[in-house]
Design an enzyme around this catalytic site. Structure first.
Site, PDB file in Angstrom:
ATOM      1  N   GLU A  93      54.072  38.353  51.615  1.00 12.17           N
ATOM      2  CA  GLU A  93      54.236  37.306  50.590  1.00 12.17           C
ATOM      3  C   GLU A  93      53.395  37.692  49.380  1.00 12.17           C
ATOM      4  O   GLU A  93      52.573  38.617  49.463  1.00 12.17           O
ATOM      5  CB  GLU A  93      53.763  35.955  51.135  1.00 12.17           C
ATOM      6  N   PHE A 122      58.708  41.610  48.132  1.00 14.42           N
ATOM      7  CA  PHE A 122      58.841  43.047  48.405  1.00 14.42           C
ATOM      8  C   PHE A 122      59.641  43.334  49.677  1.00 14.42           C
ATOM      9  O   PHE A 122      59.247  44.206  50.466  1.00 14.42           O
ATOM     10  CB  PHE A 122      57.459  43.714  48.568  1.00 14.42           C
ATOM     11  N   ASP A 206      54.606  48.958  65.112  1.00 18.01           N
ATOM     12  CA  ASP A 206      54.271  50.117  65.954  1.00 18.01           C
ATOM     13  C   ASP A 206      55.502  50.992  66.188  1.00 18.01           C
ATOM     14  O   ASP A 206      55.410  52.210  66.235  1.00 18.01           O
ATOM     15  CB  ASP A 206      53.749  49.644  67.324  1.00 18.01           C
ATOM     16  N   GLU A 330      54.800  49.297  55.291  1.00 12.79           N
ATOM     17  CA  GLU A 330      54.596  49.182  56.753  1.00 12.79           C
ATOM     18  C   GLU A 330      53.110  49.268  57.099  1.00 12.79           C
ATOM     19  O   GLU A 330      52.725  49.824  58.129  1.00 12.79           O
ATOM     20  CB  GLU A 330      55.418  50.233  57.504  1.00 12.79           C
TER      21      GLU A 330
HETATM   22  C1  LIG Z   1      58.923  49.254  47.974  1.00 12.30           C
HETATM   23  C2  LIG Z   1      58.283  48.318  48.957  1.00 12.30           C
HETATM   24  C3  LIG Z   1      59.013  47.877  50.053  1.00 12.30           C
HETATM   25  C4  LIG Z   1      58.441  46.972  50.960  1.00 12.30           C
HETATM   26  N1  LIG Z   1      59.189  46.497  52.007  1.00 12.30           N
HETATM   27  C5  LIG Z   1      58.682  45.506  52.786  1.00 12.30           C
HETATM   28  C6  LIG Z   1      59.489  44.862  53.776  1.00 12.30           C
HETATM   29  O1  LIG Z   1      60.645  45.218  53.992  1.00 12.30           O
HETATM   30  N2  LIG Z   1      58.951  43.840  54.480  1.00 12.30           N
HETATM   31  C7  LIG Z   1      57.687  43.404  54.291  1.00 12.30           C
HETATM   32  O2  LIG Z   1      57.275  42.453  54.968  1.00 12.30           O
HETATM   33  N3  LIG Z   1      56.877  43.995  53.372  1.00 12.30           N
HETATM   34  C8  LIG Z   1      57.355  45.023  52.619  1.00 12.30           C
HETATM   35  N4  LIG Z   1      56.569  45.612  51.658  1.00 12.30           N
HETATM   36  C9  LIG Z   1      55.211  45.141  51.479  1.00 12.30           C
HETATM   37  C10 LIG Z   1      54.153  46.145  51.930  1.00 12.30           C
HETATM   38  O3  LIG Z   1      54.131  46.257  53.324  1.00 12.30           O
HETATM   39  C11 LIG Z   1      52.832  45.680  51.324  1.00 12.30           C
HETATM   40  O4  LIG Z   1      52.916  45.930  49.928  1.00 12.30           O
HETATM   41  C12 LIG Z   1      51.633  46.378  51.924  1.00 12.30           C
HETATM   42  O5  LIG Z   1      51.446  45.977  53.261  1.00 12.30           O
HETATM   43  C13 LIG Z   1      50.339  46.096  51.134  1.00 12.30           C
HETATM   44  O6  LIG Z   1      50.225  44.752  50.826  1.00 12.30           O
HETATM   45  P1  LIG Z   1      49.868  44.354  49.296  1.00 12.30           P
HETATM   46  O7  LIG Z   1      50.846  45.028  48.438  1.00 12.30           O
HETATM   47  O8  LIG Z   1      49.748  42.881  49.228  1.00 12.30           O
HETATM   48  O9  LIG Z   1      48.466  45.015  49.040  1.00 12.30           O
HETATM   49  P2  LIG Z   1      47.035  44.399  49.437  1.00 12.30           P
HETATM   50  O10 LIG Z   1      47.039  43.946  50.852  1.00 12.30           O
HETATM   51  O11 LIG Z   1      46.627  43.418  48.401  1.00 12.30           O
HETATM   52  O12 LIG Z   1      46.124  45.687  49.348  1.00 12.30           O
HETATM   53  C14 LIG Z   1      45.630  46.202  48.107  1.00 12.30           C
HETATM   54  C15 LIG Z   1      44.698  47.381  48.444  1.00 12.30           C
HETATM   55  O13 LIG Z   1      43.597  46.925  49.242  1.00 12.30           O
HETATM   56  C16 LIG Z   1      43.526  47.672  50.436  1.00 12.30           C
HETATM   57  N5  LIG Z   1      43.037  46.834  51.534  1.00 12.30           N
HETATM   58  C17 LIG Z   1      43.443  45.580  51.865  1.00 12.30           C
HETATM   59  N6  LIG Z   1      42.754  45.130  52.934  1.00 12.30           N
HETATM   60  C18 LIG Z   1      41.911  46.130  53.295  1.00 12.30           C
HETATM   61  C19 LIG Z   1      40.947  46.292  54.339  1.00 12.30           C
HETATM   62  N7  LIG Z   1      40.730  45.345  55.244  1.00 12.30           N
HETATM   63  N8  LIG Z   1      40.246  47.444  54.382  1.00 12.30           N
HETATM   64  C20 LIG Z   1      40.458  48.428  53.471  1.00 12.30           C
HETATM   65  N9  LIG Z   1      41.363  48.341  52.469  1.00 12.30           N
HETATM   66  C21 LIG Z   1      42.094  47.217  52.394  1.00 12.30           C
HETATM   67  C22 LIG Z   1      44.961  48.142  50.691  1.00 12.30           C
HETATM   68  O14 LIG Z   1      45.000  49.272  51.547  1.00 12.30           O
HETATM   69  C23 LIG Z   1      45.418  48.455  49.275  1.00 12.30           C
HETATM   70  O15 LIG Z   1      44.937  49.722  48.905  1.00 12.30           O
HETATM   71  C24 LIG Z   1      57.104  46.546  50.767  1.00 12.30           C
HETATM   72  C25 LIG Z   1      56.369  47.030  49.678  1.00 12.30           C
HETATM   73  C26 LIG Z   1      56.942  47.885  48.770  1.00 12.30           C
HETATM   74  C27 LIG Z   1      56.117  48.339  47.599  1.00 12.30           C
END
Ligand SMILES: Cc1cc2nc3c(=O)[nH]c(=O)nc-3n(C[C@H](O)[C@H](O)[C@H](O)COP(=O)(O)OP(=O)(O)OC[C@H]3O[C@@H](n4cnc5c(N)ncnc54)[C@H](O)[C@@H]3O)c2cc1C
Length: 346
Positions: A93, A122, A206, A330
């Site tokens: 979300e 996304f 996984d 993922e």
């Molecule tokens: C093209 C695309 C397709 C996608 N498809 C799907 C989909 O089909 N279904 C779905 O559900 N999601 C999907 N996503 C979402 C994707 O899985 C998320 O973007 C991803 O998990 C990261 O979440 P965020 O973008 O909110 O980044 P954030 O969680 O805000 O992270 C920002 C940064 O902080 C780092 N970070 C966060 N927490 C920690 C921690 N505890 N320790 C160290 N570093 C941390 C992250 O690694 C990252 O570098 C998609 C995203 C994209 C861009």
């Protein structure tokens, strides 16, 4: 690498996919990247050849291919264009990415229905897939134990598609916002029981992360093949640039990274195929390692192509843009490291 655990039929299928990827997918890759339109013709082609049915059991209309055959198919297709399967998985979300438990979408039971309110961001294949697995809170006070999973069909009342993202890479894959406004979902569409959603999401990831590893591996192999062939034909100072030891060392490092990534991806696929249950750490390792190497190898491929590598005329820059997403979705590679470290420290 010698592959010993494919059946004869699977070997023949992988050979057929290799040919389709070379003859039919590769010529369309640059155009798909340019127009950013979902390639329905490619989807039809893969469906007709039973390639999209590979991961699913025979009793559900699939062909029940082994996990190794599935990752090899993704690898072959990803050498030329990003490999995506037609399904939607709605976990993320706007305010909840790595921290899935911070989700706000809620599902309230009313009679024989659940009423969903909230939105997902996304979502790959969002708005295209007929069937969507959607995660929502059925209890807002108990963290991950309050998350439940639902099958939401595209035509359910209250389901709509919001904005379609304009992305850096994997342009042929649609990424969309899904919106639920008093969306009515039949109670039988709850997967397992209320509160099982987080477990279902983690188990799904996984199983699907080796596929992202295979996507990264395919992109990296494609970039390596391009760099080798370019280095042999590009002449500077009166000889092919491949005659320079500096270029040879780069190619040797790239090939070693690709091969090491392949071993990790195939290893976890073999673990899954053999029924091993404890593969979460290996799945995270394969996804993380292959995607980090894909980023390095595609970057080096651009360097070997010099100025031409920076131009859209050659696929190297698209490969680097496509590789980047494999480090992010993922679960970002930081999250993969958390998964691995948690397993080590258990
Ligand atoms: C093209 C695309 C397709 C996608 N498809 C799907 C989909 O089909 N279904 C779905 O559900 N999601 C999907 N996503 C979402 C994707 O899985 C998320 O973007 C991803 O998990 C990261 O979440 P965020 O973008 O909110 O980044 P954030 O969680 O805000 O992270 C920002 C940064 O902080 C780092 N970070 C966060 N927490 C920690 C921690 N505890 N320790 C160290 N570093 C941390 C992250 O690694 C990252 O570098 C998609 C995203 C994209 C861009």
């Amino acid at each position: 690498m010698a592959v010993s655990h494919l059946s004869e039929e699977e070997e023949a299928l992988i050979e057929a996919i290799r040919e389709i990827a070379r003859e039919r997918v590769a010529p369309r890759a640059a155009e798909i990247d340019h127009t950013a339109e979902f390639p329905w013709d490619m989807k039809e082609l893969l469906a007709q050849q039973d390639i999209l049915a590979m991961p699913f059991p025979v009793e559900y209309g699939g062909i029940g291919a082994s996990e190794l055959a599935v990752v090899m198919a993704i690898e072959e297709l990803s050498k030329l264009a990003s490999g995506e399967w037609m399904a939607a998985f709605g976990l993320t979300e706007a305010g909840s990415g790595s921290d899935a438990a911070a989700m706000q979408t809620v599902a309230v039971r009313r009679g024989d229905k659940y009423i969903l309110n909230g939105s997902k961001r996304f979502i790959t294949n969002g708005g295209l897939a007929q069937v969507n697995s959607i995660f929502a809170l059925t209890n807002t006070t108990i963290g991950t134990r309050g998350i439940s999973a639902f099958i939401v069909e595209k035509d359910f009342p209250g389901f709509s598609v919001g904005r379609i993202e304009d992305k850096m890479g994997i342009k042929g894959s649609q990424t969309a916002e899904l919106i639920f406004t008093d969306c009515e979902v039949p109670a039988e569409n709850l997967l397992l029981r209320e509160g099982d959603g987080f477990k279902i999401a983690m188990m799904t990831l996984d199983r699907t992360r080796p596929g992202i590893g295979a996507q990264a591996l395919g992109i990296a192999q494609g970039a390596l093949d391009l760099a080798v062939s370019y280095a042999k034909q590009r002449k500077q100072f009166g000889r092919p640039i491949a005659d320079n030891q500096g270029i040879q060392f780069m190619l040797a490092d790239m090939a070693t990274k690709v091969e090491a990534a392949r071993l990790l991806v195939y290893n976890v696929a073999e673990m899954i195929a053999s029924g091993e249950k404890n593969f979460s750490k290996y799945s995270a390792m394969a996804k993380m390692f292959a995607s980090d190497r894909a980023m390095e190898v595609t970057n080096d491929a651009i360097q070997i192509l010099g100025g031409y590598g920076y131009m859209k005329e050659y696929p190297a820059e698209r490969m680097m843009r496509d590789a980047k997403i494999t480090q992010i979705y993922e679960g970002t590679n930081q999250i993969q490291r958390l998964v691995i470290a948690r397993d080590l420290l258990m």
